[in-house]
Design an enzyme around this catalytic site. Structure first.
Site, PDB file in Angstrom:
ATOM      1  N   GLU A 200      -2.238  -3.919   7.047  1.00 32.68           N
ATOM      2  CA  GLU A 200      -3.323  -4.883   7.238  1.00 32.68           C
ATOM      3  C   GLU A 200      -3.439  -5.949   6.148  1.00 32.68           C
ATOM      4  O   GLU A 200      -4.532  -6.481   5.928  1.00 32.68           O
ATOM      5  CB  GLU A 200      -4.642  -4.113   7.318  1.00 32.68           C
ATOM      6  CG  GLU A 200      -5.129  -3.464   5.999  1.00 32.68           C
ATOM      7  CD  GLU A 200      -4.754  -1.996   5.825  1.00 32.68           C
ATOM      8  OE1 GLU A 200      -3.768  -1.564   6.444  1.00 32.68           O
ATOM      9  OE2 GLU A 200      -5.427  -1.290   5.068  1.00 32.68           O
ATOM     10  N   ASN A 201      -2.354  -6.312   5.471  1.00 34.01           N
ATOM     11  CA  ASN A 201      -2.427  -7.331   4.413  1.00 34.01           C
ATOM     12  C   ASN A 201      -3.312  -8.501   4.824  1.00 34.01           C
ATOM     13  O   ASN A 201      -3.242  -8.965   5.952  1.00 34.01           O
ATOM     14  CB  ASN A 201      -1.030  -7.899   4.133  1.00 34.01           C
ATOM     15  CG  ASN A 201       0.023  -6.829   4.084  1.00 34.01           C
ATOM     16  OD1 ASN A 201      -0.081  -5.910   3.286  1.00 34.01           O
ATOM     17  ND2 ASN A 201       1.003  -6.913   4.963  1.00 34.01           N
TER      18      ASN A 201
ATOM     19  N   GLU B 246       0.850  -1.186   0.000  1.00 36.14           N
ATOM     20  CA  GLU B 246       0.000   0.000   0.000  1.00 36.14           C
ATOM     21  C   GLU B 246       0.891   1.243   0.000  1.00 36.14           C
ATOM     22  O   GLU B 246       1.841   1.287   0.777  1.00 36.14           O
ATOM     23  CB  GLU B 246      -0.911   0.028   1.232  1.00 36.14           C
ATOM     24  CG  GLU B 246      -1.914   1.154   1.130  1.00 36.14           C
ATOM     25  CD  GLU B 246      -2.912   1.181   2.302  1.00 36.14           C
ATOM     26  OE1 GLU B 246      -2.835   0.334   3.203  1.00 36.14           O
ATOM     27  OE2 GLU B 246      -3.745   2.080   2.282  1.00 36.14           O
TER      28      GLU B 246
ATOM     29  N   HIS C 253      -9.411  -3.740  10.113  1.00 37.47           N
ATOM     30  CA  HIS C 253      -9.370  -3.548   8.665  1.00 37.47           C
ATOM     31  C   HIS C 253      -9.859  -4.790   7.910  1.00 37.47           C
ATOM     32  O   HIS C 253     -10.245  -4.693   6.753  1.00 37.47           O
ATOM     33  CB  HIS C 253      -7.942  -3.248   8.197  1.00 37.47           C
ATOM     34  CG  HIS C 253      -7.600  -1.782   8.120  1.00 37.47           C
ATOM     35  ND1 HIS C 253      -8.438  -0.844   7.568  1.00 37.47           N
ATOM     36  CD2 HIS C 253      -6.485  -1.101   8.500  1.00 37.47           C
ATOM     37  CE1 HIS C 253      -7.860   0.356   7.612  1.00 37.47           C
ATOM     38  NE2 HIS C 253      -6.675   0.223   8.184  1.00 37.47           N
TER      39      HIS C 253
ATOM     40  N   HIS D 169      -6.510  -1.939  15.266  1.00 40.94           N
ATOM     41  CA  HIS D 169      -6.728  -1.217  14.006  1.00 40.94           C
ATOM     42  C   HIS D 169      -6.530  -2.144  12.796  1.00 40.94           C
ATOM     43  O   HIS D 169      -7.395  -2.244  11.928  1.00 40.94           O
ATOM     44  CB  HIS D 169      -5.774  -0.021  13.954  1.00 40.94           C
ATOM     45  CG  HIS D 169      -5.893   0.811  12.717  1.00 40.94           C
ATOM     46  ND1 HIS D 169      -6.624   1.976  12.657  1.00 40.94           N
ATOM     47  CD2 HIS D 169      -5.379   0.642  11.471  1.00 40.94           C
ATOM     48  CE1 HIS D 169      -6.553   2.488  11.447  1.00 40.94           C
ATOM     49  NE2 HIS D 169      -5.796   1.690  10.701  1.00 40.94           N
ATOM     50  N   GLU D 170      -5.391  -2.813  12.753  1.00 34.86           N
ATOM     51  CA  GLU D 170      -5.114  -3.659  11.577  1.00 34.86           C
ATOM     52  C   GLU D 170      -6.097  -4.825  11.526  1.00 34.86           C
ATOM     53  O   GLU D 170      -6.544  -5.224  10.449  1.00 34.86           O
ATOM     54  CB  GLU D 170      -3.668  -4.173  11.585  1.00 34.86           C
ATOM     55  CG  GLU D 170      -2.589  -3.111  11.712  1.00 34.86           C
ATOM     56  CD  GLU D 170      -2.724  -1.929  10.781  1.00 34.86           C
ATOM     57  OE1 GLU D 170      -3.299  -2.079   9.681  1.00 34.86           O
ATOM     58  OE2 GLU D 170      -2.274  -0.816  11.146  1.00 34.86           O
TER      59      GLU D 170
ATOM     60  N   GLU E 120      -9.760   4.177   6.363  1.00 38.22           N
ATOM     61  CA  GLU E 120      -8.921   4.650   7.481  1.00 38.22           C
ATOM     62  C   GLU E 120      -9.723   5.417   8.532  1.00 38.22           C
ATOM     63  O   GLU E 120      -9.556   5.190   9.729  1.00 38.22           O
ATOM     64  CB  GLU E 120      -7.745   5.486   6.950  1.00 38.22           C
ATOM     65  CG  GLU E 120      -6.760   4.703   6.083  1.00 38.22           C
ATOM     66  CD  GLU E 120      -6.201   3.451   6.755  1.00 38.22           C
ATOM     67  OE1 GLU E 120      -6.356   3.296   7.983  1.00 38.22           O
ATOM     68  OE2 GLU E 120      -5.622   2.600   6.048  1.00 38.22           O
TER      69      GLU E 120
ATOM     70  N   GLY F 129       3.327   2.413  10.831  1.00 38.77           N
ATOM     71  CA  GLY F 129       3.081   1.600  12.019  1.00 38.77           C
ATOM     72  C   GLY F 129       2.888   0.132  11.709  1.00 38.77           C
ATOM     73  O   GLY F 129       3.506  -0.738  12.315  1.00 38.77           O
ATOM     74  N   ALA F 130       2.008  -0.155  10.756  1.00 33.89           N
ATOM     75  CA  ALA F 130       1.685  -1.540  10.455  1.00 33.89           C
ATOM     76  C   ALA F 130       0.872  -1.590   9.172  1.00 33.89           C
ATOM     77  O   ALA F 130       0.449  -0.556   8.669  1.00 33.89           O
ATOM     78  CB  ALA F 130       0.875  -2.148  11.598  1.00 33.89           C
TER      79      ALA F 130
HETATM   80  N1  B3K Z   1      -2.969   0.980   5.673  1.00 34.86           N
HETATM   81  C1  B3K Z   1      -1.666   1.148   6.265  1.00 34.86           C
HETATM   82  C2  B3K Z   1      -0.980   2.409   5.860  1.00 34.86           C
HETATM   83  C3  B3K Z   1      -0.306   2.341   4.563  1.00 34.86           C
HETATM   84  C4  B3K Z   1       0.511   3.602   4.306  1.00 34.86           C
HETATM   85  C5  B3K Z   1       1.078   3.636   2.925  1.00 34.86           C
HETATM   86  N2  B3K Z   1       1.911   4.800   2.726  1.00 34.86           N
HETATM   87  C6  B3K Z   1      -1.732   1.067   7.750  1.00 34.86           C
HETATM   88  C7  B3K Z   1      -3.008   1.416   8.356  1.00 34.86           C
HETATM   89  O1  B3K Z   1      -3.503   2.513   8.282  1.00 34.86           O
HETATM   90  O2  B3K Z   1      -3.608   0.551   8.932  1.00 34.86           O
HETATM   91 ZN    ZN Z   2      -5.478   1.802   8.747  1.00 32.17          ZN
END
Ligand code: B3K
Ligand code: ZN
Length: 883
Positions: A272-273, A129, A309, A305-306, A328, A269-270
């Site tokens: 969410e794959n 991402e 998602h 949070h992750e 987000e 931070g992390a």
């Molecule tokens: N979705 C990712 C953030 C990706 C940032 C790319 N530059 C983490 C999050 O918001 O959960």
């Molecule tokens: Zn997020």
């Protein structure tokens, strides 16, 4: 306009230009042969033209890829069949339905941008991402292309014993030459930004979760072997998050396994794959000796949070990147609710509001101001902002308030059911909430389109003859770049009116028969609204915007006494804190003015008494008391100044802290003693509150510059059995010139220099020291082996901390702070543009400073702008800042 040599404006992408794709990719079969020096990837794509789309060239995205071969339906293509440039691969003519096999080579070892496939501590990992997948293979790298993925990974078994990707492991085994392989299949169609791969030497802890429908999910957290003792808190947090999402949103997890991998080199931070989250190790690793209470809380929040998602982001994803707040904003709101349920909801709200008002309000007042659904971008990574995330969460929170918990849940149920497996827009989110509740949010949708922070001017008039209280609320919103006119927003204003004993008066408007007890939510829609409350027996004290019911600035004239009354009595605890906070802001702004005018500082006895009362008042929620005792930050105060004066802010802040310390010394000491730790460290809301309050008292006592207290602080540093108390002592000692300071820093280094996350704390603490020699020390620290320019955590810990959290030193009028930052932006940009762009944003508010500082900051921006090869990440921000 800007005149610089090399700033050709980068290509801008507009929301209005969105077109549904001509082609869809239904399946992708990936084969990776991993080698650090070069990796080859074979990708087999099943592609078909969308029904109704006219034949057109197929344009696949790419970045830094080496093309080895392409086959279309088994036929090798030659250079006359396609065209390649640095950003894309175009096939001029393709059939309606076909299979494409592309072989690519990439160089993970040289990938310092940490986007795509890269190496961290000798392990492979990915970050796709927003647009990292195109750095792995040629693809329609946009979130509305949702495909089913199978991934085969081949690598040397001794170096990379663990091979992971999304979904379920369907085959694995050994190959020749010491290689082995694993094949993963993800049954859920997903956009490319959710693809992940990890390979390396990793240890794991494992646990399980039984879902509400009785399915068993295996949970694994993978870390470098030496960190295996620091995963338990993350695992416990994950299980709590899974249970919470079932209870509160009815969302069950969908795969049989959920894997998390912690890596040291990570841009944010992390991530969410799907089924395979990759985390910055900062948000996984914790044990009491190495992580603070705040670290523990962040870990829980980010894990939540992750995980959340998986539904708000993965099962229902974004149609395009302008819709980023769809996933987000909503997911931040969900993680805020989750964290609130884990401790004091008031304290969580105070923290979130403080963050929003300090950082998001600033963004809204600068050159990067944008609506939560932006209209355009040059580099999408620049739009992972506090506006999209935190203001986005506030917008969802307002919807939640307008619908109430039950109505909101009906709305989210409809949203998840209606759009499962789809890539949608924020408009579709709002429509689901409307449809489920028969509501009309047409005016509310302005929150998605209009940037800027609305301001409310409220005033109340009491009529003793009619027993009415008339509240008038006017709303305005300042112009932001490219949006000069703003229409009135639909704003929920939660309020109460307090009687002389501090009780909430029942509220009845003209025309209503029964009054409403407690907090009432009024809806503002017009530029001016008037509410007449009936049967009000005497002049009430208004408590407005309870729980910060909307992301606005509220102006309401109250006397110091009225604010103290609210601080002592408001039934809404958030507004109790807010009353004290507003009073502190007012006092500090007066002190700032006095300093600027060369007047001596004056004591404010009302404030000291109010703080004293909170401190000695036996309030059970110690975390709340901590916040009530904490002054608004220097950063936040700058928000209120037309011309920001870091020195005056610093001096005023210092004076008030010292003043409180001198006047309340005995109470601070008594509280410090009474909260001494008796049991071993525990991570419970009660213990966290106790430690926070005790350390806040220590911080005040240290303002007294008393050698005995330095000694006491050093003793705490030595004796603490947990990082919270250790760091609290060290971070206040570091401002002093005492021998204890150097001693403590040295001891800390000797003990922890092998632990990178703990060393980040050591760097940050020194970077935010108030001592005037801080920049010199920071420069020396950049030369130490614990600092690494290619590691984003280190850059944030040292350079970020100094430039963003040490205003008085960073903004020194000799300009050295600015040129230091300029140097690092230029060093970082070729390595990692995303991180460089974050640092450039520090200059965004340069126009808000005095002339001298403006010139110095502008010089740095121009210096950056004039460099011949600059990333579009940095370029976009520099252009916006200068224009
Ligand atoms: N979705 C990712 C953030 C990706 C940032 C790319 N530059 C983490 C999050 O918001 O959960
Ligand atoms: Zn997020």
């Amino acid at each position: 306009m800007l005149e610089t040599k090399n700033l050709n404006s980068p290509k801008i992408v507009y929301l209005k230009d969105y077109k549904i794709p001509d082609y869809q990719i239904t399946t992708i079969d990936l084969h990776f042969h991993l080698k650090a020096e070069h990796t080859t990837i074979r990708s087999q794509l099943a592609i078909s033209r969308y029904l109704g789309a006219k034949p057109s060239p197929l344009v696949l995205d790419s970045e830094e890829l080496e093309l080895l071969s392409i086959k279309l339906n088994g036929q090798i293509l030659t250079e006359k069949d396609y065209q390649q440039d640095t950003k894309s691969l175009t096939l001029h003519s393709v059939p309606d339905q076909f299979t494409l096999v592309i072989e690519t080579r990439i160089y993970p070892q040289h990938n310092t941008a940490l986007s795509g496939l890269y190496i961290s501590s000798n392990n492979f990992c990915t970050q796709c991402e927003a647009e990292g997948f195109r750095r792995i293979t040629y693809f329609l790298d946009r979130p509305d292309i949702m495909a089913r993925y199978t991934t085969t990974i081949v690598a040397n078994k001794a170096s990379y014993p663990v091979l992971l990707s999304n979904g379920n492991l369907i085959a694995h085994g050994d190959h020749a030459h010491g290689d082995h392989f694993a094949k993963w299949e993800d049954p859920f169609p997903k956009p490319s930004y959710l693809f992940a791969l990890v390979a390396g030497t990793l240890s794991k802890i494992e646990d399980e979760f039984i879902t509400s429908s009785g399915r068993k999910v295996t949970l694994s957290i993978y870390v470098q072997p030496h960190n295996i003792d620091k995963c338990e808190h993350a695992m416990a947090s994950l299980k709590r998050a899974m249970a919470w999402d079932e209870q509160v949103y009815g969302r069950e997890y969908d795969l049989d396994n959920y894997m998390i991998v912690a890596v040291d080199d990570f841009n944010m931070g992390a991530m969410e794959n799907k089924g395979l989250n990759i985390f910055n190790s900062k948000y996984i690793l914790a044990k009491p000796e190495t992580a603070t209470d705040t670290d523990y809380q962040y870990i829980e929040g980010v894990i939540g949070h992750e995980y959340f998602h998986n539904w708000s982001g993965n099962r229902v994803t974004c149609r395009d990147w302008f819709q980023l707040s769809l996933k987000e904003g909503f997911t931040v709101f969900r993680d805020q609710q989750f964290s609130a349920s884990r401790g004091s909801p008031t304290v969580k709200r105070i923290q979130d509001v403080n963050h929003l008002r300090t950082y998001q309000f600033k963004e809204d007042s600068g050159p990067m101001a944008h609506p939560i659904r932006p209209e355009s971008y040059a580099e999408i990574n620049n739009f992972y902002t506090t506006t999209v995330y935190e203001k986005g969460a506030e917008v969802v929170r307002m919807l939640y308030q307008l619908l109430g918990p039950k109505g909101f849940r009906k709305g989210t149920d409809l949203y998840f059911n209606r759009h499962d497996g789809q890539a949608v827009t924020t408009d579709e989110f709002v429509r689901s909430l409307e449809d489920a509740n028969n509501a009309d949010f047409s005016q509310f949708r302005l929150w998605y389109r209009q940037a800027g922070t609305p301001e409310l001017h409220a005033s109340g008039v009491y009529d003793p003859k009619k027993n009415t209280y008339t509240l008038t609320v006017k709303q305005t919103c300042q112009a932001t770049p490219s949006q000069s006119h703003k229409d009135p927003f639909h704003i929920p204003l939660a309020l109460g009116l307090l009687d002389s004993k501090g009780n909430d008066l029942p509220l009845r408007l003209a025309g209503e028969s029964t009054p409403i007890a407690g907090t009432r939510v009024m809806e503002l829609r017009q530029a001016e609204e008037v509410f007449i409350f009936k049967d009000i027996p005497h002049k009430p004290i208004p408590s407005l915007l309870r729980n910060f019911s909307a992301p606005v600035k509220l102006h309401l004239n109250l006397s110091d006494e009225e604010r103290c009354f609210l601080l002592a009595h408001d039934s809404n605890n958030f507004n109790r804190w807010e009353a004290g906070h507003q009073l502190a802001v007012k006092i500090l702004l007066n002190l700032i003015r006095d300093y600027q005018q060369g007047k001596p500082f004056q004591l404010n006895l009302t404030f000291i008494a109010a703080i004293g009362k909170i401190l000695t008042g036996n309030e059970p929620d110690k975390a709340f008391v901590t916040h009530a005792l904490t002054l608004p930050s220097e950063h936040y105060l700058s928000e209120f100044m037309a011309i920001i004066d870091p020195e005056a802010i610093y001096q005023a802040h210092r004076f008030l802290r010292q003043n409180l310390a001198e006047n309340l010394k005995d109470s601070f000491s008594a509280m410090y003693e009474s909260l001494r730790q008796t049991d071993p460290y525990r991570f419970t809301p009660k213990d966290i509150g106790r430690r926070a309050l005790r350390n806040t008292c220590l911080g005040y006592l240290m303002e007294l510059n008393d050698p005995d207290i330095y000694h006491q602080c050093f003793q705490q540093f030595i004796q603490a059995d947990n990082m919270t108390d250790t760091i609290a002592a060290l971070s206040t000692l570091v401002h002093t010139e005492s021998p204890e300071r150097d001693n403590a820093l040295h001891i800390f280094y000797e003990k922890w220099h092998q632990d990178p996350l703990v060393m980040d704390k050591w760097l940050s603490i020194q970077a935010i020291s108030r001592r005037p020699d801080t920049l010199k020390i920071v420069k020396q620290l950049t030369q130490r082996s614990v600092f690494k320019l290619t590691n984003p955590n280190k850059v944030r810990a040292l350079i970020g901390a100094f430039c963003q959290h040490n205003p008085v030193n960073f903004h020194a009028t000799n300009g050295e702070g600015y040129s230091f930052l300029g140097d690092y932006i230029l060093k970082l940009d070729p390595l990692n543009p995303q991180i460089a762009a974050r640092l450039v944003s520090v200059f965004n508010l340069w126009r808000r400073y005095d002339n001298k500082r403006q010139i110095l900051m502008k010089e740095q921006l121009e210096r950056i702008a004039n460099v011949s090869k600059i990333s579009k990440d940095v370029q976009e921000i520099v252009i916006k800042s200068l224009n």
